[in-house]
Motif scaffolding. Structure first.
Motif, PDB file in Angstrom:
ATOM      1  N   GLY A 144       5.151   5.852   7.717  1.00 57.12           N
ATOM      2  CA  GLY A 144       4.491   5.173   6.603  1.00 57.12           C
ATOM      3  C   GLY A 144       5.049   5.605   5.263  1.00 57.12           C
ATOM      4  N   TRP A 145       5.316   6.904   5.125  1.00 52.24           N
ATOM      5  CA  TRP A 145       5.865   7.405   3.859  1.00 52.24           C
ATOM      6  C   TRP A 145       7.290   6.898   3.641  1.00 52.24           C
ATOM      7  CZ3 TRP A 145       3.999  12.756   5.811  1.00 52.24           C
ATOM      8  CH2 TRP A 145       2.616  12.858   5.613  1.00 52.24           C
ATOM      9  N   VAL A 146       8.097   6.877   4.711  1.00 52.25           N
ATOM     10  CA  VAL A 146       9.460   6.356   4.594  1.00 52.25           C
ATOM     11  C   VAL A 146       9.423   4.876   4.229  1.00 52.25           C
ATOM     12  CG1 VAL A 146      11.615   5.873   5.817  1.00 52.25           C
ATOM     13  CG2 VAL A 146      10.431   8.039   6.217  1.00 52.25           C
ATOM     14  N   HIS A 147       8.571   4.125   4.917  1.00 52.89           N
ATOM     15  CA  HIS A 147       8.477   2.687   4.641  1.00 52.89           C
ATOM     16  C   HIS A 147       8.020   2.435   3.208  1.00 52.89           C
ATOM     17  CE1 HIS A 147       6.814  -1.449   4.871  1.00 52.89           C
ATOM     18  NE2 HIS A 147       7.860  -1.626   5.656  1.00 52.89           N
ATOM     19  N   ALA A 148       7.070   3.242   2.743  1.00 52.55           N
ATOM     20  CA  ALA A 148       6.587   3.085   1.368  1.00 52.55           C
ATOM     21  C   ALA A 148       7.698   3.383   0.364  1.00 52.55           C
ATOM     22  CB  ALA A 148       5.400   4.016   1.125  1.00 52.55           C
ATOM     23  N   SER A 149       8.548   4.353   0.685  1.00 54.05           N
ATOM     24  CA  SER A 149       9.670   4.690  -0.199  1.00 54.05           C
ATOM     25  C   SER A 149      10.678   3.545  -0.249  1.00 54.05           C
ATOM     26  CB  SER A 149      10.341   5.982   0.276  1.00 54.05           C
ATOM     27  OG  SER A 149      11.173   6.537  -0.721  1.00 54.05           O
ATOM     28  N   VAL A 150      10.920   2.918   0.903  1.00 54.11           N
ATOM     29  CA  VAL A 150      11.804   1.752   0.952  1.00 54.11           C
ATOM     30  C   VAL A 150      11.235   0.610   0.109  1.00 54.11           C
ATOM     31  CG1 VAL A 150      12.804  -0.031   2.438  1.00 54.11           C
ATOM     32  CG2 VAL A 150      12.738   2.341   3.227  1.00 54.11           C
TER      33      VAL A 150
ATOM     34  N   LEU B  27      12.532   6.957  14.017  1.00 50.14           N
ATOM     35  CA  LEU B  27      11.565   6.229  13.199  1.00 50.14           C
ATOM     36  C   LEU B  27      12.014   4.774  13.055  1.00 50.14           C
ATOM     37  CD1 LEU B  27      10.703   8.801  10.375  1.00 50.14           C
ATOM     38  CD2 LEU B  27       9.714   8.553  12.660  1.00 50.14           C
ATOM     39  N   PRO B  28      11.075   3.856  12.918  1.00 45.53           N
ATOM     40  CA  PRO B  28      11.424   2.433  12.889  1.00 45.53           C
ATOM     41  C   PRO B  28      11.875   1.919  11.524  1.00 45.53           C
ATOM     42  CG  PRO B  28       9.051   2.662  12.774  1.00 45.53           C
ATOM     43  CD  PRO B  28       9.602   4.055  12.933  1.00 45.53           C
ATOM     44  N   CYS B  29      12.095   2.813  10.566  1.00 41.88           N
ATOM     45  CA  CYS B  29      12.469   2.361   9.220  1.00 41.88           C
ATOM     46  C   CYS B  29      13.300   3.425   8.518  1.00 41.88           C
ATOM     47  CB  CYS B  29      11.223   2.054   8.394  1.00 41.88           C
ATOM     48  SG  CYS B  29      10.036   3.405   8.342  1.00 41.88           S
ATOM     49  N   GLY B  30      13.953   3.015   7.419  1.00 49.10           N
ATOM     50  CA  GLY B  30      14.689   3.942   6.574  1.00 49.10           C
ATOM     51  C   GLY B  30      16.163   4.083   6.875  1.00 49.10           C
TER      52      GLY B  30
ATOM     53  N   ILE C 204      15.161  10.242  11.812  1.00 48.10           N
ATOM     54  CA  ILE C 204      14.433  10.875  12.901  1.00 48.10           C
ATOM     55  C   ILE C 204      13.476  11.932  12.349  1.00 48.10           C
ATOM     56  CG2 ILE C 204      16.251  10.472  14.603  1.00 48.10           C
ATOM     57  CD1 ILE C 204      17.118  13.416  14.233  1.00 48.10           C
ATOM     58  N   ALA C 205      12.431  12.220  13.117  1.00 45.58           N
ATOM     59  CA  ALA C 205      11.456  13.244  12.723  1.00 45.58           C
ATOM     60  C   ALA C 205      11.034  14.015  13.966  1.00 45.58           C
ATOM     61  CB  ALA C 205      10.238  12.604  12.053  1.00 45.58           C
ATOM     62  N   ARG C 206      10.676  15.262  13.785  1.00 42.86           N
ATOM     63  CA  ARG C 206      10.263  16.094  14.913  1.00 42.86           C
ATOM     64  C   ARG C 206       9.036  15.491  15.605  1.00 42.86           C
ATOM     65  NH1 ARG C 206      12.825  20.433  16.194  1.00 42.86           N
ATOM     66  NH2 ARG C 206      14.267  21.414  14.719  1.00 42.86           N
TER      67      ARG C 206
ATOM     68  N   LEU D 156       4.048  11.291  13.419  1.00 42.84           N
ATOM     69  CA  LEU D 156       5.139  10.335  13.253  1.00 42.84           C
ATOM     70  C   LEU D 156       4.692   9.057  12.559  1.00 42.84           C
ATOM     71  CD1 LEU D 156       6.841  10.765  16.748  1.00 42.84           C
ATOM     72  CD2 LEU D 156       7.522  11.798  14.575  1.00 42.84           C
ATOM     73  N   GLU D 157       3.473   8.652  12.809  1.00 44.38           N
ATOM     74  CA  GLU D 157       2.966   7.444  12.151  1.00 44.38           C
ATOM     75  C   GLU D 157       2.872   7.643  10.645  1.00 44.38           C
ATOM     76  OE1 GLU D 157      -0.849   4.350  12.336  1.00 44.38           O
ATOM     77  OE2 GLU D 157      -0.696   5.999  13.777  1.00 44.38           O
ATOM     78  N   ALA D 158       2.405   8.821  10.236  1.00 41.03           N
ATOM     79  CA  ALA D 158       2.307   9.108   8.806  1.00 41.03           C
ATOM     80  C   ALA D 158       3.685   9.168   8.163  1.00 41.03           C
ATOM     81  CB  ALA D 158       1.561  10.422   8.586  1.00 41.03           C
ATOM     82  N   ILE D 159       4.619   9.848   8.810  1.00 36.94           N
ATOM     83  CA  ILE D 159       5.968   9.977   8.257  1.00 36.94           C
ATOM     84  C   ILE D 159       6.634   8.607   8.147  1.00 36.94           C
ATOM     85  CG2 ILE D 159       8.270  10.938   8.627  1.00 36.94           C
ATOM     86  CD1 ILE D 159       6.910  13.336   9.982  1.00 36.94           C
TER      87      ILE D 159
END
Length: 279
Positions: free
Chosen positions: A202-208, A69-72, A190-192, A197-200
Motif C-alpha cells: 500500500g505504501w509503495v502504491h501510494a508513492s507511485v 510485491l505487486p507494484c513499484g 520485494i519485501a521480507r 506485506l499488504e501494508a508495504i
C-alpha cells in the motif's frame, strides 16, 4: 525501515514520496542507493534490507525469504536490454560474430543477462567467450574503447548509446516480446515475508500514485541522483519504465514473470522454485 534501490530516475521517481515522508502512516525510510548487481547480492544476505529493488531474474534465489510485491517495479514493452558493439570487433548485424567474444553484463543475476543467455543459446553458435561483470554505467565506455567486444546495457543506455558511437546488435526486449507476446520483466520490488506485506504494498502504491499526481515534486531528487543525465533523458527514462505495470503487475505482468522464470528454470539458468511463491 531499510530499503535499497538504484539511483536511476525510475526508482527515485517512484520512491520520492515515501522517502520524503509524504505517505501518511508509512514508516521513515533508511535508503541505500545501489547498482542492481549489489541489490541482487543484498537480497541473498540474511541481513539484507526489509525492502529492495532487484532483478526479476534473481527472484528464484530469494523467494523463501522475500515476497514479490505487486507494484513499484519495472516491467513493460519496448524497454528491454540492448546488446551493443563498436562495429569493429563484432558485426553490428550478425549475432554469430559474438562467438568466443568478451561480453560485459551488469549482473550475473540480472534479467538482462538471463535474457541474453536465452537469446545467445539460439543465436550465437558455440556461445560467447568470457563474461565480464561490470557496473552498467561503465559498459558503454568499455565497448567504445575496445576493452570488451560487446556490452549488455540497461536503463538510460537505450537513449544514449549513439553518443558513444556504438551499434545495436539486438534489442532483447523486442526479441522477448516477439517470442512470447508478453511484456518484459525487468526490476521487481520485494519485501521480507515476515513483515506486513499488504501494508508495504500500500505504501509503495501510494508513492507511485503520488509521483504520477505530482511529477514536478520529485524533479530535484531525481536529478540529484541521475548520474549526469540531462533532464530530457531522465524524463524519457521515467516515461519508459514507470507505466501501468508499476502501478499493478496485473495478470499480464504475472504471466510475463512466470514465463521468464519457468523457461529459465527449464534451461537450468535459475534454481527450481515453487511458482505459488510469486503471489
Amino acid at each position: 525501515m531499510k530499503i535499497a534501490f538504484s539511483p536511476c530516475p525510475n526508482d527515485t521517481f517512484v520512491f520520492h514520496a515515501w522517502a520524503h515522508g509524504l505517505i501518511p502512516g508509512a514508516p521513515k525510510l533508511d535508503v541505500t542507493y545501489a547498482d542492481i548487481d549489489i541489490t541482487n547480492t543484498m537480497a541473498a544476505n540474511s541481513t539484507g534490507p526489509e525492502v529492495l529493488k532487484i532483478s526479476y531474474a534473481a527472484l528464484p534465489w530469494v523467494l523463501s525469504e522475500y515476497a514479490l510485491l505487486p507494484c513499484g517495479g519495472a516491467l513493460g514493452r519496448g524497454c528491454g536490454p540492448l546488446v551493443l558493439t563498436n562495429g569493429g570487433t563484432a558485426s553490428a548485424k550478425n549475432p554469430a560474430a559474438l562467438s568466443g567474444k568478451r561480453v560485459a553484463v551488469p549482473s550475473e543475476r540480472s534479467t538482462a543477462y538471463l535474457l541474453f543467455r536465452l537469446w545467445a543459446a539460439q543465436n550465437v553458435p558455440g556461445g560467447v567467450g568470457e563474461i565480464v561483470i561490470m557496473p552498467f554505467h561503465e559498459i558503454m565506455p568499455a565497448v567504445r574503447d575496445g576493452l570488451i567486444d560487446a556490452g549488455l546495457v540497461i536503463h538510460e543506455a537505450r537513449f544514449t548509446y549513439p553518443s558513444y558511437g556504438l551499434d545495436m546488435l539486438v534489442d532483447l526486449g523486442s526479441w522477448w516480446e516477439a517470442d512470447t507476446g508478453l511484456p518484459i520483466p525487468l526490476g521487481a520490488i520485494i519485501a521480507r515475508r515476515s513483515l506486513d506485506l499488504e501494508a508495504i504494498s500500500g505504501w509503495v502504491h501510494a508513492s507511485v500514485e503520488y509521483a504520477w499526481a505530482h511529477p514536478e515534486a520529485s524533479q530535484e531528487y531525481v536529478m540529484s541522483h541521475a548520474q549526469e543525465l540531462s533532464p530530457e533523458v531522465a524524463q524519457a527514462h521515467i516515461d519508459l519504465y514507470v507505466n501501468k505495470f508499476t502501478g499493478n503487475l496485473g495478470e499480464d505482468g504475472y504471466a510475463a514473470v512466470t514465463a521468464l522464470l519457468t523457461r529459465a528454470a527449464k534451461e537450468g539458468l535459475v534454481p527450481e522454485f515453487d511458482l505459488a511463491l510469486l503471489r
